[in-house]
Design an enzyme around this catalytic site. Sequence first.
Site, PDB file in Angstrom:
ATOM      1  N   HIS A 189     -94.433  39.962-138.758  1.00  0.00           N
ATOM      2  CA  HIS A 189     -94.932  40.889-139.764  1.00  0.00           C
ATOM      3  C   HIS A 189     -96.365  41.254-139.403  1.00  0.00           C
ATOM      4  CE1 HIS A 189     -96.161  42.519-143.690  1.00  0.00           C
ATOM      5  NE2 HIS A 189     -94.894  42.738-143.878  1.00  0.00           N
TER       6      HIS A 189
ATOM      7  N   ASP B 117     -86.663  41.040-144.507  1.00  0.00           N
ATOM      8  CA  ASP B 117     -85.514  41.811-144.005  1.00  0.00           C
ATOM      9  C   ASP B 117     -84.458  40.929-143.349  1.00  0.00           C
ATOM     10  OD1 ASP B 117     -86.623  44.388-144.671  1.00  0.00           O
ATOM     11  OD2 ASP B 117     -87.995  44.123-142.995  1.00  0.00           O
TER      12      ASP B 117
END
Length: 430
Positions: free
Chosen positions: A306, A363
């Site tokens: 991320h 996700d």
Amino acid sequence: MKETARLIVDGKTYELPIVEGTEGERAIDISNLCRDTGFITLDPGFGNTGSCISSITYMDGVNGILRYRGIPIEQLAEHSSFIETAYLLINGDLPTAGQLSQFSARLNDHSLVHEDMRTFFEHFPHGSHPMGILASMVNALRAFYPEIPQRSEEEEIDITFARLLSKLRTLAAMSYKISTGMKVVYPSHRLSYCANFLNMMFDSPVRPYHIDDDIVHALNVFWILHADHEQNCSTSAVRLVGSARVNLYAAISAGISALWGPLHGGANQAVVEMLQEIHDSGGEVEPFIKRAKDKNDPFRLMGFGHSVYKNYDPRARIMKEMCEKVLKKLRQSDPLLEVAKKLEETALKDSYFMDNHFYPNVDFYSGIVLRAIGIPLNMFTVMFAIGRLPGWISQWKESLDDPRGRLHRPRQIYMGSNKRDYIPVSERGQ
């Protein structure tokens, strides 16, 4: 005396103010840098640039912390509903029982869409991506619901918020039904926000949809976890477009378009496709991990890493638990969940992933939850958009009310040709 940072340019010293947030975040204010020095800063992708001061969402990427209006995401996922969380984000505080009831009633009142909008749906080419359709339909809402001069600005804005929150969900379900050639199911005043969406998606005259409270809760959690995430790509798009003082529908449409990209909202779909590829190849994860570590191989492990989190994404922990609960409740066994857990376990033992802070993000597990609920793959990003809507609205509202707000206009460093003269086409050769 306020603390400052010193910048020395061409032997001259400039004092730059230091701004400190309520959680200790520190920034050097360069608002007047160009005016005072003639220099601008260069920060490709804005990874080190604070574009605004905000009181909506706090993220600590090092320690894996996420809070909405100061409330930890873990508490909201466990105790709140999506609608209550939306109210919190937009208004700044959790609603009282009366405020929540009034807010829910307003959402119900605005849940239907104009019947003429169905014509729009039916004339999109077959196979059009739902995100492109959704962005277009949200922009079209402005034409169907213009402002009413007799209302106060505050009342008009509140109604627009409710209209978007309610109708986006209806539009999404309607687009799915029309794409499958099935009869559109209208929202019911007897059902909650999330239950209504599931019913509009899956109810049919020949097979009535049974509302399961645990599945409704799972959808609430999914949307809560996606409701806001600070100044990400789509939120920045909403703020940038909104800074031109366009109407909210246009700003939200810009956010939907930004979310469409595979590096942003489309990542959960990409994760499921990757897990399916691993499963179809025999389920062994090591070859794919090896490929991900190969700088000469374009393959990448979707759902890992991320831009802000350098620790385990707190939303991923919650989503992983929700995966287990939903599959257990539905008495399903998704082979992709087993692949995902094996992939996570193997990757987190590899120094390459640890050294580069490549932990699973939200996700990585969210797509499996959506699969279990019955959401088709091409609707995954649409689900993300519905969840992110409260954040977009709250960010747009905050930027509109910000006395420091101005038209967003980034600068650049020009690296093109120097001045040269125009050459007539007859003199340019063959």
